[in-house]
Write an enzyme that holds these catalytic residues in place. Structure first.
Site, PDB file in Angstrom:
ATOM      1  N   GLY A 246       0.823  -1.204   0.000  1.00 11.64           N
ATOM      2  CA  GLY A 246       0.000   0.000   0.000  1.00 11.64           C
ATOM      3  C   GLY A 246       0.857   1.254   0.000  1.00 11.64           C
ATOM      4  O   GLY A 246       2.081   1.193   0.105  1.00 11.64           O
ATOM      5  N   CYS A 275       5.611  -5.363   1.641  1.00 16.44           N
ATOM      6  CA  CYS A 275       5.700  -3.921   1.384  1.00 16.44           C
ATOM      7  C   CYS A 275       5.160  -3.115   2.579  1.00 16.44           C
ATOM      8  O   CYS A 275       5.740  -3.164   3.653  1.00 16.44           O
ATOM      9  CB  CYS A 275       4.989  -3.582   0.084  1.00 16.44           C
ATOM     10  N   HIS A 359       8.452  -7.273  -3.579  1.00 15.49           N
ATOM     11  CA  HIS A 359       7.215  -7.845  -4.114  1.00 15.49           C
ATOM     12  C   HIS A 359       7.474  -9.226  -4.715  1.00 15.49           C
ATOM     13  O   HIS A 359       7.806  -9.340  -5.911  1.00 15.49           O
ATOM     14  CB  HIS A 359       6.612  -6.914  -5.172  1.00 15.49           C
ATOM     15  N   GLU A 361       5.428 -11.423  -5.660  1.00 15.09           N
ATOM     16  CA  GLU A 361       4.453 -11.792  -6.694  1.00 15.09           C
ATOM     17  C   GLU A 361       4.825 -11.261  -8.066  1.00 15.09           C
ATOM     18  O   GLU A 361       4.325 -11.741  -9.085  1.00 15.09           O
ATOM     19  CB  GLU A 361       3.060 -11.272  -6.310  1.00 15.09           C
TER      20      GLU A 361
END
Length: 386
Positions: A246, A275, A359, A361
């Site tokens: 976020g 994050c 990250h 992903e």
């Protein structure tokens, strides 16, 4: 011989220090004020523009070929673009890709996001690195009429991201279920079926691909808003809790997120953060966060797992970092950036509670970091078997 008249600039980027860059506007017209960052990724401009972590920021793309693969709904990380605007070296080109559904310029115009091309992005990036992420005003006017004094003043008057809670602006309005899995050739996105680990994902600005990764490792995901309380989370009787990425200042979001996380930790369930979620976990455990000079934004950031010695090539997007010097007893640093040594991961010594700054992903490695999702699933499986 008389030279050809140069076309009139239709966009300008005004920095708070008074520096002005002129260029050619595309996308929406109007003005926006934000923090200016740069991203070094060679691909993924659509994913970057729709990543909720970029709320309150204009992104300078250091790679010149932006727009060449067009835009497709499959690549959206959220329902709408969140980044305030984009700065590029060359004007976006016509798309040349079989997946393209529309052009970047038309998409930006439709979505209300401003772009500026023809900018010396090398010079701009050097300025950001040397002086820190500046506050800027970005304006696009087809007539080329700009009040520079007003634009510079708007950039100077902008409050900035420090102390700003943006998670509440990008989170979901209400909870929902997620079962879509990662994209795979030739079928595209899949669907998780059958029983799975019950996971509550807290949406501080969650990217869709993170939720897909959770579903891929067998998670039955329920997404809740950022302001969810510990009682609301535990009412779902989860096997594990996930804290998403976020935007904004983690200390500001922590005003309501930290009490929730501390409440969840009392129930001894596996917990995984990415994050901003990583920063939220660190704050809940007693550490502090700091604002970085220009942050980390790119898809080629080397991160070392200090426990295994493995180096992962990662995707990053953050302007704040966990101060590793403030980690309390019982919490260890697991990952560090090989660019500047900043903290990139933590875990509790005696419980399946861990998080990373990068990250996993996004997979620029391409699969270097997917093990983290599998580790989360393994922790839930072990808890259920105990």
């Amino acid at each position: 011989m008389t030279g050809e008249a140069q076309p009139k600039p239709t966009a300008c980027l005004a920095l708070a220090d008074g520096t002005v860059f002129y260029g050619r506007g595309f996308g929406a017209t109007g003005e926006t004020v934000a923090e200016l960052v740069f991203n070094t990724a060679m691909t993924g401009y659509q994913e970057i523009m729709t990543d909720p972590s970029y709320a309150g920021q204009v992104v300078t793309f250091t790679f010149p070929h932006v727009g060449n693969v067009g835009v497709t709904p499959e690549d959206d990380e959220s329902a709408e673009p969140v980044a305030a605007g984009m700065v590029v070296k060359w004007d976006p080109t016509e798309p040349s890709n079989w997946r393209a559904a529309e052009e970047l310029t038309g998409w930006l115009s439709k979505k209300g996001r401003i772009g500026i091309g023809g900018i010396d992005t090398r010079r701009l990036t050097r300025a950001i690195r040397q002086q820190g992420a500046p506050h800027v005003a970005l304006a696009h006017d087809p007539e080329g009429k700009f009040d520079l004094a007003v634009l510079v003043k708007k950039a100077r008057d902008w409050s900035g991201l420090v102390g700003l809670d943006l998670a509440k602006d990008v989170t979901c309005a209400q909870g929902y279920r997620w079962n879509e899995t990662r994209w795979a050739w030739p079928d595209g996105y899949g669907e998780r079926t059958g029983a799975g680990f019950k996971v509550v994902a807290i949406d501080y600005g969650a990217k869709r691909n993170i939720l897909r990764c959770l579903a891929t490792v067998g998670c039955d995901v329920t997404v809740l808003p950022a302001t969810a309380t510990a009682e609301e989370v535990m009412a779902h009787n989860p096997d594990g809790v996930f804290l998403s990425n976020g935007p904004g200042d983690p200390a500001a979001t922590g005003a309501y997120a930290v009490p929730m996380i501390q409440g969840v930790l009392e129930h001894d369930v596996p917990l995984f953060g990415i994050c901003l979620g990583h920063q939220m976990l660190a704050l809940a455990l007693g550490a502090k966060t700091i604002k970085m000079n220009h942050g980390h934004h790119g898809a080629n950031h080397p991160v070392k797992d200090v426990e295994s010695g493995k180096v992962e090539i990662t995707s990053m997007n953050h302007g704040f970092a966990v101060d590793s010097q403030t980690l309390p007893p019982g919490v260890v640093e697991t990952h560090v950036s090989l660019f500047d040594g900043s903290n990139c991961g933590i875990r509790m010594k005696d419980r399946p509670v861990f998080s990373v700054q990068y990250h996993p992903e996004a997979s620029p490695g391409p699969q270097d970091s997917f093990y983290l999702f599998e580790r989360f699933a393994a922790a839930m499986a072990a808890r259920k078997a105990a």
